[in-house]
Design an enzyme around this catalytic site. Structure first.
Site, PDB file in Angstrom:
ATOM      1  N   GLU A 315      14.298   0.910  10.301  1.00  0.00           N
ATOM      2  CA  GLU A 315      15.097   1.962  10.778  1.00  0.00           C
ATOM      3  C   GLU A 315      14.073   3.069  11.301  1.00  0.00           C
ATOM      4  O   GLU A 315      14.240   4.363  11.113  1.00  0.00           O
ATOM      5  CB  GLU A 315      16.173   2.366  10.159  1.00  0.00           C
ATOM      6  CG  GLU A 315      17.283   1.545   9.765  1.00  0.00           C
ATOM      7  CD  GLU A 315      18.259   2.100   9.084  1.00  0.00           C
ATOM      8  OE1 GLU A 315      19.652   2.126   9.788  1.00  0.00           O
ATOM      9  OE2 GLU A 315      18.237   2.788   8.044  1.00  0.00           O
ATOM     10  N   CYS A 399      26.952   6.732   8.823  1.00  0.00           N
ATOM     11  CA  CYS A 399      25.975   8.174   8.953  1.00  0.00           C
ATOM     12  C   CYS A 399      26.094   8.834  10.190  1.00  0.00           C
ATOM     13  O   CYS A 399      26.245  10.266  10.340  1.00  0.00           O
ATOM     14  CB  CYS A 399      24.626   7.934   8.196  1.00  0.00           C
ATOM     15  SG  CYS A 399      23.866   6.805   8.981  1.00  0.00           S
TER      16      CYS A 399
END
Length: 636
Positions: A315, A399
């Site tokens: 990520e 998130c």
């Protein structure tokens, strides 16, 4: 370093009046915040706060690394409270306030007598508190809950959640540090540092700033805390799934880091906290470390949209100039956090180069993460698609949903800064505030149809005449900008991205700023091999893309744009609520062989075809189809 005097005017003191951000803000208030609460309930995240006993089976099973994303559910709650609080500051809503207060009830009941508060550990593994800071996000969760508590207090004046979180911060301060008996640890996912600086600015309690400094300066010291922690719980540190502490930027002390590595969101949160502390501590060395990381990110690792992190595996970051388009991860949270960092760097030096990146991330890499209707999202934000990318209503790791909503709901806080000597405008688009300058209240009203048009009008209304600086950001893309005061042209002298007008201001003074917005072509550095022979389009602060909905016939990857082709801005009332498109005479590649041979000996035919581009943040809001930002360019 001398601490700069300009500080952001809090979002709660700035009204959003312009149509672009007002529309986005209204969507977040009316649709996004309520729908996110419903999703938190459906996903059992709110239920977890009640610490049901016996604990129910895991809703998100452990993965191959023995990890479940349920461990950071508290952070999603904290971000939702923060986003909801920002919304409440614009418009009070008894239903939303009741929902927040119900969560506060659960958190208050769940808190342990020593102040510890974490729904995963309190409900499932109370004997394992603080045993896996590397992976299990305890401090990260605490940071987001603390930011939510601060925002809720600022919006409503209610401090029960703030009291809960201050007790937790006291527990954390007693647990971590360099004193005998304390743990020399820090979180695997940076975030609490940002929250602690906010708490310091709210309360003036220097202990909170000291704790934030500890977490930043302890990071990466040897012997490495995460290695010792793994051994203490009986794990082999070599089995760490990420294989390197670069993943969480703890490979070396932060002041020695010159290249941004690892997980993009972690890196941006860390750099934001470093900038905060450089400002508050007047720390020149920490400022230099921030500047080194900034140069690395913005010169070799940032997408043209302001997106960050090409790799899904970590990520985050890979190597300089590795910026693939279709496989771009470019997590929404990372672009949001880049805006955080840019704003903080801006207030170290009041340098418009930072505001340029802040604006880029706000309008493009971050805003693309939220759908037009307000309840669908992107986690990853690629720059090319064959039609396989679709927005989702929720995510196992939600998130980005609350990150983008809290950003939009607080957008007014990025627009204006003030000091004893003046006011600085960083963003345009319809913002109003009243600032106190030299003891005089000055009402300021900026009106514009930005980002669609570059004409800006600022009305200055001091209670009594007063001399001060009015600093107007001249974006790096704006060439031939002009300024006038009360209709009289003013010589434009731009220093570090800002035109400064110092004069004795009186009620009724009007400043007009014109920022020309011709369509512009952008070219990637030659080392960005994915974009060789391609061109990207920009107008004002907006990056554009071509989408199949506007360019029917075949996948947009078959479109090219001749280098000599002119581009025109065209207002389209039929594109959502109205949008400025870019239109040019392009070409479409067609097979040279009518039989459809895969590798014919002749070049593809070029057929004239109109090319229509829309702002990147609007893509994937209509029927599925292909999209690309970087368009093949032909020389004819």
């Amino acid at each position: 370093m001398t601490k700069r005097s300009y500080s952001p005017v809090p979002f709660s003191e700035v009204a959003v009046t312009g149509p672009f951000w007002r529309e986005r803000l209204d969507v977040v208030l009316a649709r996004t915040i309520p729908s996110q609460h419903a999703r938190l309930a459906e996903a059992h995240i709110l239920e977890a706060l009640k610490l049901p006993q016996p604990p129910p089976p895991l809703y998100i099973p452990r993965n191959s690394h023995n990890f479940t994303m349920q461990v950071f559910w508290d952070s999603d709650v904290g971000k939702w409270i923060e986003a909801a609080s920002y919304a409440l500051a614009h418009r009070r809503d008894p239903d939303i306030e009741a929902k927040v207060d119900a969560i506060v009830d659960d958190l208050d009941r769940a808190q342990r007598p020593d102040g510890y508060l974490n729904s995963w550990y309190n409900g499932r593994e109370p004997d394992k508190r603080w045993t896996n800071l590397r992976d299990n996000h305890e401090l990260y969760n605490a940071g987001h809950l603390l930011e939510g508590a601060i925002a809720y207090f600022r919006a409503t004046g209610r401090r029960r959640l703030l009291d809960v979180m201050e007790r937790y911060v006291d527990h954390i301060a007693a647990t971590f540090g360099t004193a005998p008996g304390q743990k020399r640890g820090y979180c695997g996912h940076q975030e609490i540092e940002l929250a602690l600086v906010k708490l310091y600015r709210l309360t003036g309690d220097k202990r909170r700033l000291d704790l934030a400094s500890y977490f930043i300066d302890e990071r990466g010291r040897q012997p490495h805390y995460f290695t010792g922690e793994a051994l203490a719980r009986g794990d082999d540190p070599a089995d760490y799934w990420a294989k390197t502490y670069e993943y969480n930027q703890s490979h070396i002390p932060v002041r020695e880091q010159t290249r941004m590595v690892g997980h993009a969101v972690r890196g941006m949160y860390m750099a934001s906290a470093m900038a905060d502390l450089a400002f508050e501590r007047d720390d020149e060395a920490l400022k230099r470390a921030c500047e080194a990381l900034w140069r690395d990110v913005t010169t070799a690792q940032m997408y043209v949209t302001g997106g960050l992190g090409p790799s899904e595996t970590n990520e985050g970051f890979t190597e300089p100039y590795d910026l693939p388009n279709e496989s771009a991860y470019a997590e929404t949270c990372a672009a949001v956090a880049l805006a955080f960092w840019a704003q903080r760097m801006l207030h170290l030096d009041l340098d418009g180069a930072y505001a340029d990146v802040m604006e880029l991330a706000l309008y493009n890499g971050a805003l693309s993460g939220l759908s037009r209707e307000g309840s669908h999202y992107f986690y990853a934000n690629p720059l090319e698609s064959r039609g396989q990318h679709k927005r989702w209503a929720w995510h196992l790791c939600p998130c980005c949903t609350m990150n983008v909503s809290r950003l939009v709901a607080s957008i007014a806080g990025y627009a204006i800064s003030a000091s004893e000597s003046g006011v600085a405008f960083h963003l345009y688009g319809g913002f109003e505030t009243t600032a106190e300058i030299g003891g005089v209240k000055v009402a300021l009203s900026e009106r514009s149809d930005y980002p669609w048009h570059g004409g800006v009008e600022i009305r200055v209304e001091p209670e009594t005449p007063i001399a001060f600086d009015l600093k107007l950001r001249i974006p790096g893309w704006a060439h031939s900008a002009t300024v006038a005061v009360n209709g009289a042209p003013v010589e434009l002298v731009v220093e570090r991205g800002y035109a400064n007008i110092r004069r004795r201001w009186s009620r009724g003074d009007i400043v007009t700023l014109n920022l020309p917005m011709p369509p512009e072509r952008l070219y990637a550095h030659p080392r960005v091999r994915m974009d060789i022979g391609r061109v990207a389009l920009r107008r004002g602060p907006l990056i554009y893309c071509v989408e199949e909905a506007d360019n029917p016939g075949a996948a947009v990857q078959s479109l090219t744009l001749p280098r000599a082709a002119s581009l025109e801005a065209e207002w389209r009332a039929d594109v959502f609520d109205g949008a400025m498109t870019l239109v040019g005479e392009g070409r479409r590649l067609e097979p040279a062989d009518a039989r459809g041979a895969l590798y014919p000996p002749s070049q593809p035919r070029l057929k004239a075809d109109k090319v229509t581009a829309i702002p990147y943040h609007l893509w994937a809001n209509r029927e599925p189809g292909s999209m690309q930002v970087w368009i093949g360019e032909t020389v004819e």
